[in-house]
Design an enzyme around this catalytic site. Structure first.
Site, PDB file in Angstrom:
ATOM      1  N   ASP A 283       0.830  -1.196   0.000  1.00 36.62           N
ATOM      2  CA  ASP A 283       0.000   0.000   0.000  1.00 36.62           C
ATOM      3  C   ASP A 283       0.874   1.259   0.000  1.00 36.62           C
ATOM      4  O   ASP A 283       1.937   1.295   0.622  1.00 36.62           O
ATOM      5  CB  ASP A 283      -0.884  -0.039   1.253  1.00 36.62           C
ATOM      6  CG  ASP A 283      -1.849   1.114   1.333  1.00 36.62           C
ATOM      7  OD1 ASP A 283      -2.769   1.173   0.500  1.00 36.62           O
ATOM      8  OD2 ASP A 283      -1.689   1.961   2.239  1.00 36.62           O
TER       9      ASP A 283
ATOM     10  N   GLU B 233       1.723   0.003  -4.850  1.00 36.71           N
ATOM     11  CA  GLU B 233       0.734   0.996  -5.251  1.00 36.71           C
ATOM     12  C   GLU B 233       1.459   2.315  -5.506  1.00 36.71           C
ATOM     13  O   GLU B 233       1.866   3.005  -4.581  1.00 36.71           O
ATOM     14  CB  GLU B 233      -0.324   1.172  -4.160  1.00 36.71           C
ATOM     15  CG  GLU B 233      -1.394   2.181  -4.557  1.00 36.71           C
ATOM     16  CD  GLU B 233      -2.307   2.568  -3.411  1.00 36.71           C
ATOM     17  OE1 GLU B 233      -3.482   2.889  -3.675  1.00 36.71           O
ATOM     18  OE2 GLU B 233      -1.851   2.575  -2.245  1.00 36.71           O
TER      19      GLU B 233
END
Length: 610
Positions: free
Chosen positions: A321, A350
């Protein structure tokens, strides 16, 4: 008898001195053999520390907080065993056992996910409630309230396990559940990106053992388990936040400052230091303290935690993330440590940017990053520019113009030369943070077919988001809860159980049947997994591209024009070559490649050339 009673009392007293020990155990024969164990307990740093069995203590590090001590031991060439740490202060002492365990056979060379896979993204709290007994637990604050779209709904690991056959039959070969470690926020904890204990599965999802069982059940089916890992931040209710190991464990200004979200400032040669530092060091949101990975203690803690989960839960990959919000030097070290331990382990970060050069900067061995002598070591990034083209209504634009219509998709692939490894890009048209594709296109099945065909047949690793395969929609404008709806049938009493073909509506089955047919075909198509690509400039809003290798060739035609299109095949002779026919994957109809090709409006053809 007196000796036994005294021993029991001493043992009880001893274990009370160490409130936490992380990592809780380690393994023999690890590349990462210098293990830094964090001991936490009242004034624990005031003790002298020794260890049994000839284990070598390589370092003891203390901070300004006497409740922590970090002890580094050398586990190289240490066989599987239990040994004991002794903590002594004046005439008092206590002990703590530590274990070195055996690794799974060939653990180091575990196979990870790649372009042969289809990843099924699951919002863990919203997929299926397999065990109602863990909906509410004593140690967690937020309780189940299914009527609150931003609350806990009760989805759990057991619900995922019970529906693995459904996921496999769809054609998926890997799952990516949103984080499963504990998030003990008072509200909004269901997404679990604000974690409060990174060594513990949230009890409302299950136990650590349940997570290990999830991996085992996936592996029985030839499927893979990808952990959603968060390096950038924790939740403000993380247990350390009540008693930080050191002031510099998190970024403080002092206290809170929010990131400016300007990720380009990390490589912008014109950026002010203040701007670039705030991007990296600012908190993502007020409830998520930003971890200071430039602190060696923090970086080591995160590295060991990641490796511990891979080894313990037998993982097959990471999705990381907010990768590009981390300290970029530190996160490169973190990534390299993991791939040094597991050379085949894939990690997708990400990097939410809408510029191919900026995204390519973050992929391992990027020539763009090398300009600044930077290598992230990150094997894979997410193709957000393809997602943007689809989300910005490419399939709603019936007329092709210079920059509109299917050209938006075509232009995305013009810049593939920027990426060091185009086969290791994650391709998708939505995820848990974006509008649902079926909302954008008003559940238009033909537009869903075009979008899904793209991500199934272009280079890279396709990812689909749970429920889209049955037509689920969601409007981010109504809040994140709307794009994270419950999967119908995941809860006892649901009127419609879309996990079962017999209970799907006709509309749900139409979406599901197409998705399943497409991705089950893709499973064994090496030409799609690793083949080369030749694409042609769209004409009349029709995009044609070929995926090919030395043995096979597949011709994909996406007609974004609402009208039927007929075109001659001689334009594509450099790829058609000596092939005579094309068999449509979706209908099994055979087409003579000497004749004109006719394709209905807003539709696709996937032709295996023979």
């Amino acid at each position: 008898m007196k000796k036994i009673i005294f021993f029991l009392l001493l043992t009880t007293y001893s274990f009370a001195q160490v409130d936490r020990m992380e990592p809780p155990f380690w393994w023999s024969d690890m590349n990462y053999s210098d293990v830094q164990i964090m001991f936490y307990g009242k004034n624990i740093a005031q003790n002298e520390i020794s260890v049994s069995n000839g284990i070598v203590i390589k370092g003891i590090q203390k901070t300004e907080n006497p409740n922590y001590v970090f002890v580094t031991i050398d586990t190289k060439n240490i066989p599987t065993q239990d040994f004991v740490f002794t903590f002594k202060n004046k005439n008092k002492s206590f002990t703590q056992q530590y274990s070195i365990k055996s690794r799974r056979e060939n653990s180091r060379n575990r196979k990870s996910f790649d372009s042969s896979d289809l990843i099924y993204l699951i919002m863990s709290d919203r997929f299926a409630n397999g065990n109602t007994n863990n909906d509410n637990t004593k140690e967690t604050i937020e309780k189940v309230n299914r009527s609150n779209k931003d609350g806990r709904h009760g989805g759990d690991i057991e619900g995922i396990i019970k529906n693995l056959d459904y996921i496999k039959e769809l054609g998926a070969t890997a799952i990516w559940p949103t984080p499963l470690c504990e998030d003990n926020d008072e509200r909004g904890s269901y997404h679990t990106y604000g974690q409060s204990d990174v060594y513990k599965i949230d009890s409302r999802f299950g136990t650590n053992e349940d997570y290990l069982r999830l991996s085992a059940e996936l592996h029985k089916r030839g499927m893979k388990n990808i952990m959603d890992y968060v390096t950038n931040h924790w939740g403000y209710n993380h247990w350390m936040m009540k008693d930080l190991p050191t002031y510099e464990w998190i970024h403080q200004f002092p206290g809170y400052a929010q990131t400016n979200y300007r990720m380009a400032s990390q490589f912008d040669v014109n950026a002010s230091k203040k701007d670039s530092n705030l991007c990296m060091d600012g908190w993502f949101v007020k409830s998520m303290p930003d971890l200071n990975q430039s602190n060696p203690l923090v970086l080591n803690y995160l590295t060991q935690n990641a490796i511990w989960w891979i080894e313990y839960a037998d993982l097959d990959g990471f999705r990381v993330d907010t990768y590009s919000y981390n300290d970029k030097t530190a996160i490169a070290k973190w990534t390299k440590s993991i791939t040094d331990e597991y050379p085949n382990f894939n990690i997708v970060g990400e990097v939410w940017m809408y510029d191919q050069a900026q995204m390519a900067y973050w992929q391992k061995d990027s020539k763009i990053g090398a300009i600044q002598s930077y290598n992230s070591n990150l094997p894979s990034v997410m193709d957000f520019t393809l997602q943007e083209a689809i989300h910005n209504g490419a399939f709603n634009e019936d007329k092709q113009e210079w920059r509109n219509g299917i050209v938006k998709v075509y232009e995305n692939f013009n810049n593939d030369f920027l990426y060091p490894n185009i086969n290791n890009l994650l391709v998708f048209f939505e995820n848990h943070d974006t509008n649902r594709i079926n909302h954008i296109y008003n559940n238009d099945f033909k537009k869903y077919q075009m979008a899904l065909t793209l991500i199934a047949t272009v280079r890279g690793i396709p990812q689909v988001y749970y429920g889209s395969e049955i037509g689920m929609a969601g409007d981010k404008g109504l809040g994140d809860g709307d794009i994270r709806r419950d999967f119908p049938g995941g809860w006892t009493g649901d009127k419609n159980n879309a996990f079962l073909k017999s209970e799907r509506t006709a509309e749900q089955e139409k979406f599901h049947a197409f998705t399943s047919k497409l991705f089950n075909w893709r499973k064994n198509k090496t030409v799609i997994h690793t083949g080369k690509t030749t694409h042609y400039i769209p004409e009349n809003n029709v995009y044609v591209y070929f995926r090919y290798n030395e043995k096979e060739s597949v011709m994909v035609i996406v007609n974004n024009n609402p009208e039927k299109q007929v075109f001659k095949t001689n334009r594509f002779s450099e790829n058609i070559k000596n092939f005579k026919t094309g068999i449509d994957v979706l209908t099994s109809v055979t087409m003579d490649l000497k004749n004109d090709i006719s394709i209905d409006g807003k539709s696709v053809l996937i032709l295996e050339l023979k």
